[in-house]
Write an enzyme that holds these catalytic residues in place. Structure first.
Site, PDB file in Angstrom:
ATOM      1  N   HIS A 246       0.854  -1.190   0.000  1.00  0.00           N
ATOM      2  CA  HIS A 246       0.000   0.000   0.000  1.00  0.00           C
ATOM      3  C   HIS A 246       0.887   1.235   0.000  1.00  0.00           C
ATOM      4  O   HIS A 246       1.268   1.750   1.052  1.00  0.00           O
ATOM      5  CB  HIS A 246      -0.917  -0.047   1.236  1.00  0.00           C
ATOM      6  CG  HIS A 246      -1.955   1.029   1.261  1.00  0.00           C
ATOM      7  ND1 HIS A 246      -3.109   0.950   2.015  1.00  0.00           N
ATOM      8  CD2 HIS A 246      -2.008   2.233   0.631  1.00  0.00           C
ATOM      9  CE1 HIS A 246      -3.813   2.039   1.833  1.00  0.00           C
ATOM     10  NE2 HIS A 246      -3.164   2.845   1.010  1.00  0.00           N
TER      11      HIS A 246
ATOM     12  N   HIS B 181       1.379   4.771  -2.498  1.00  0.00           N
ATOM     13  CA  HIS B 181       1.038   5.585  -3.669  1.00  0.00           C
ATOM     14  C   HIS B 181       2.327   6.263  -4.117  1.00  0.00           C
ATOM     15  O   HIS B 181       2.904   7.041  -3.348  1.00  0.00           O
ATOM     16  CB  HIS B 181      -0.010   6.633  -3.305  1.00  0.00           C
ATOM     17  CG  HIS B 181      -1.271   6.036  -2.735  1.00  0.00           C
ATOM     18  ND1 HIS B 181      -2.374   5.778  -3.498  1.00  0.00           N
ATOM     19  CD2 HIS B 181      -1.572   5.613  -1.483  1.00  0.00           C
ATOM     20  CE1 HIS B 181      -3.324   5.238  -2.743  1.00  0.00           C
ATOM     21  NE2 HIS B 181      -2.859   5.127  -1.508  1.00  0.00           N
TER      22      HIS B 181
ATOM     23  N   HIS C  45      -9.344   0.729  -1.578  1.00  0.00           N
ATOM     24  CA  HIS C  45      -9.335   1.379  -0.269  1.00  0.00           C
ATOM     25  C   HIS C  45     -10.756   1.324   0.289  1.00  0.00           C
ATOM     26  O   HIS C  45     -11.715   1.658  -0.422  1.00  0.00           O
ATOM     27  CB  HIS C  45      -8.960   2.850  -0.391  1.00  0.00           C
ATOM     28  CG  HIS C  45      -7.513   3.122  -0.640  1.00  0.00           C
ATOM     29  ND1 HIS C  45      -6.797   2.545  -1.645  1.00  0.00           N
ATOM     30  CD2 HIS C  45      -6.641   3.937   0.029  1.00  0.00           C
ATOM     31  CE1 HIS C  45      -5.549   2.990  -1.608  1.00  0.00           C
ATOM     32  NE2 HIS C  45      -5.425   3.842  -0.594  1.00  0.00           N
TER      33      HIS C  45
ATOM     34  N   GLU D 200     -11.247   3.275   5.659  1.00  0.00           N
ATOM     35  CA  GLU D 200     -10.222   4.184   6.181  1.00  0.00           C
ATOM     36  C   GLU D 200     -10.938   5.277   6.982  1.00  0.00           C
ATOM     37  O   GLU D 200     -10.674   5.471   8.158  1.00  0.00           O
ATOM     38  CB  GLU D 200      -9.412   4.800   5.028  1.00  0.00           C
ATOM     39  CG  GLU D 200      -8.375   5.824   5.472  1.00  0.00           C
ATOM     40  CD  GLU D 200      -7.678   6.513   4.285  1.00  0.00           C
ATOM     41  OE1 GLU D 200      -8.180   6.442   3.153  1.00  0.00           O
ATOM     42  OE2 GLU D 200      -6.617   7.144   4.530  1.00  0.00           O
TER      43      GLU D 200
ATOM     44  N   ASP E  54       1.898   4.030   2.744  1.00  0.00           N
ATOM     45  CA  ASP E  54       0.840   4.831   2.105  1.00  0.00           C
ATOM     46  C   ASP E  54       1.403   6.022   1.310  1.00  0.00           C
ATOM     47  O   ASP E  54       1.569   5.906   0.103  1.00  0.00           O
ATOM     48  CB  ASP E  54      -0.179   5.300   3.157  1.00  0.00           C
ATOM     49  CG  ASP E  54      -1.561   5.578   2.564  1.00  0.00           C
ATOM     50  OD1 ASP E  54      -1.767   5.302   1.382  1.00  0.00           O
ATOM     51  OD2 ASP E  54      -2.439   6.069   3.315  1.00  0.00           O
ATOM     52  N   ASP E  55       1.671   7.132   1.966  1.00  0.00           N
ATOM     53  CA  ASP E  55       2.160   8.350   1.287  1.00  0.00           C
ATOM     54  C   ASP E  55       3.286   8.958   2.123  1.00  0.00           C
ATOM     55  O   ASP E  55       3.119  10.037   2.722  1.00  0.00           O
ATOM     56  CB  ASP E  55       1.011   9.367   1.156  1.00  0.00           C
ATOM     57  CG  ASP E  55      -0.165   8.799   0.379  1.00  0.00           C
ATOM     58  OD1 ASP E  55      -0.074   8.724  -0.858  1.00  0.00           O
ATOM     59  OD2 ASP E  55      -1.160   8.405   1.020  1.00  0.00           O
TER      60      ASP E  55
HETATM   61  N1  HPA Z   1      -6.701   7.095   0.888  1.00  0.00           N
HETATM   62  C1  HPA Z   1      -7.434   7.485  -0.137  1.00  0.00           C
HETATM   63  N2  HPA Z   1      -6.893   8.008  -1.217  1.00  0.00           N
HETATM   64  C2  HPA Z   1      -5.570   8.140  -1.295  1.00  0.00           C
HETATM   65  C3  HPA Z   1      -4.769   7.755  -0.265  1.00  0.00           C
HETATM   66  C4  HPA Z   1      -5.358   7.178   0.877  1.00  0.00           C
HETATM   67  O1  HPA Z   1      -4.726   6.760   1.851  1.00  0.00           O
HETATM   68  N3  HPA Z   1      -3.507   8.034  -0.618  1.00  0.00           N
HETATM   69  C5  HPA Z   1      -3.543   8.557  -1.862  1.00  0.00           C
HETATM   70  N4  HPA Z   1      -4.805   8.630  -2.269  1.00  0.00           N
HETATM   71 ZN    ZN Z   2      -3.713   4.685   0.297  1.00  0.00          ZN
END
Ligand code: HPA
Ligand code: ZN
Length: 368
Positions: free
Chosen positions: A29, A31, A216, A219, A297-298
């Site tokens: 996971h 991006h 996703h 969350e 994630d990011d």
């Molecule tokens: N959630 C939803 N959209 C996203 C995410 C995330 O964690 N990261 C990049 N786009």
């Molecule tokens: Zn994500």
């Protein structure tokens, strides 16, 4: 990218830190646009002549770094993330971004990396999907050849742009799907006001192409979104899924179907899904037998916390031993989109590291 201690919990013991550093990892996971650091953002904006918004946070690298420390929810992050993505123009830009991530991931002990990207975030700015995929796949091929890593590219659609655009965009990638460059689809962006079931035709099309599928869910949204992802869209992988912990029947279903949750605890703290990593429902997932992996994630938006730092934050919070980490390693490997031979090799390598930990605990009463 990672250090021995973390801002997201207590300091781990140096012994468990070194074990976690050596543990072979899968990242499911991630991006790739979320690995764009503020310094690279400003560099590429200047190179590509991209005008950044006339807002105080874009006044300087320092201002942007400060801004990233104060997201209030997922949407506040997404607003910044799509501006950041707008500086990526050429195949070389995408290649550089992905190569920088892959080399950092290698240092963190990643053996297998699955990179999501948001084609629509680029296509709607006039950047062709072929350019994006060319740049990313140059980097992933290089990582396979030079870093001995296996990699996948996941074509992630933005659900707030609706089903029809998602279908159209996926069809644009047919050639890259046919030649094996794209191996799966994802679904990201906001969960607010989204009917997950409406994306069933997208998932049917992806399956008809022979693609793997994930989305996703859970969350910021309720357990029902996770139910829809597994029951209606047919996923055996869910990105995040933290709100599944509120529904015991759902946990049982995820355990029974061996559905992998790709959890991102530091992201969850930064986007105010939870207050601290110790509030993450990982112990509930463990107790219920739900497979999960730990992911970044990011990272460039969340304090440059790469996957190793995420592992360490979890260890700081829960002080687990080899048994619990074996569950995480097994779940990560079994739920990965890599070939069986590599899975066997990776599991054997994890077992060696964890057996060492076990025997050191016995010998020296080192604890965790
Ligand atoms: N959630 C939803 N959209 C996203 C995410 C995330 O964690 N990261 C990049 N786009
Ligand atoms: Zn994500």
């Amino acid at each position: 990218m990672s250090s021995g201690s973390s801002d997201h919990g207590n300091v781990t013991t140096s012994h468990s830190q070194s074990i976690l550093a050596r543990l072979p990892k899968c990242e499911h996971h991630l991006h790739i646009e979320g690995t764009l650091s503020p310094s690279l953002l400003f560099e590429l904006a200047a190179k590509n002549d991209v005008d950044l918004p006339d807002r105080p946070e874009f006044a300087s690298q320092e201002a942007l770094e400060e801004y990233y420390k104060h997201f209030t929810d997922l949407q506040s992050f997404l607003d910044a993330y799509y501006v950041g993505s707008s500086v990526l123009i050429t195949a070389d830009d995408f290649e550089r971004l992905a190569w920088d991530y892959l080399t950092a991931a290698k240092r963190d002990g990643v053996w297998h990396a699955e990179l999501s990207f948001d084609p629509q975030a680029h296509h709607r700015r006039g950047i062709s999907i072929d350019v994006v995929i060319e740049g990313l796949s140059r980097a992933t091929k290089r990582a396979e050849a030079e870093l001995n890593m296996s990699t996948c590219l996941i074509f992630c659609l933005m659900r707030d742009l609706g089903l029809n655009l998602a279908l159209k965009t996926l069809r644009l990638a047919e050639e890259h799907i046919r030649n094996g460059t794209i191996v799966g689809i994802g679904l990201d962006s906001t969960e607010v006001g989204i009917d997950f079931k409406s994306f069933k035709p997208l998932y049917d099309l992806a399956l008809s192409y022979g693609l793997r599928i994930t989305a996703h869910a859970g969350e910021e949204g309720p357990p029902q979104n996770v139910w829809d992802t597994v029951d209606v869209l047919g996923c055996r992988r869910v990105d995040h899924g933290v709100h599944a912990a509120e529904d015991p029947a759902l946990l049982q279903h995820l355990a029974d179907t061996r559905t992998l949750l790709t959890v991102c605890p530091i992201s969850n703290v930064c986007l105010k899904v939870i207050e601290h990593v110790r509030d993450s429902p990982l112990p509930q997932f463990l107790a219920a037998g739900v497979p999960f992996s730990i992911n970044s994630d990011d990272p460039a938006y969340f304090g440059a916390s790469g996957i190793l730092e995420c592992y360490q934050a979890v260890q700081n919070a829960f002080n687990w031993g080899p048994e619990e980490w074996l569950w995480i390693c097994r779940s990560s490997i079994e739920g990965s989109w890599m070939d069986d031979e590599k899975k066997d090799k990776m599991l054997a390598a994890c077992n060696v590291v964890l057996a060492e930990w076990e025997s050191a605990r016995g010998r020296n009463n080192l604890g965790r």
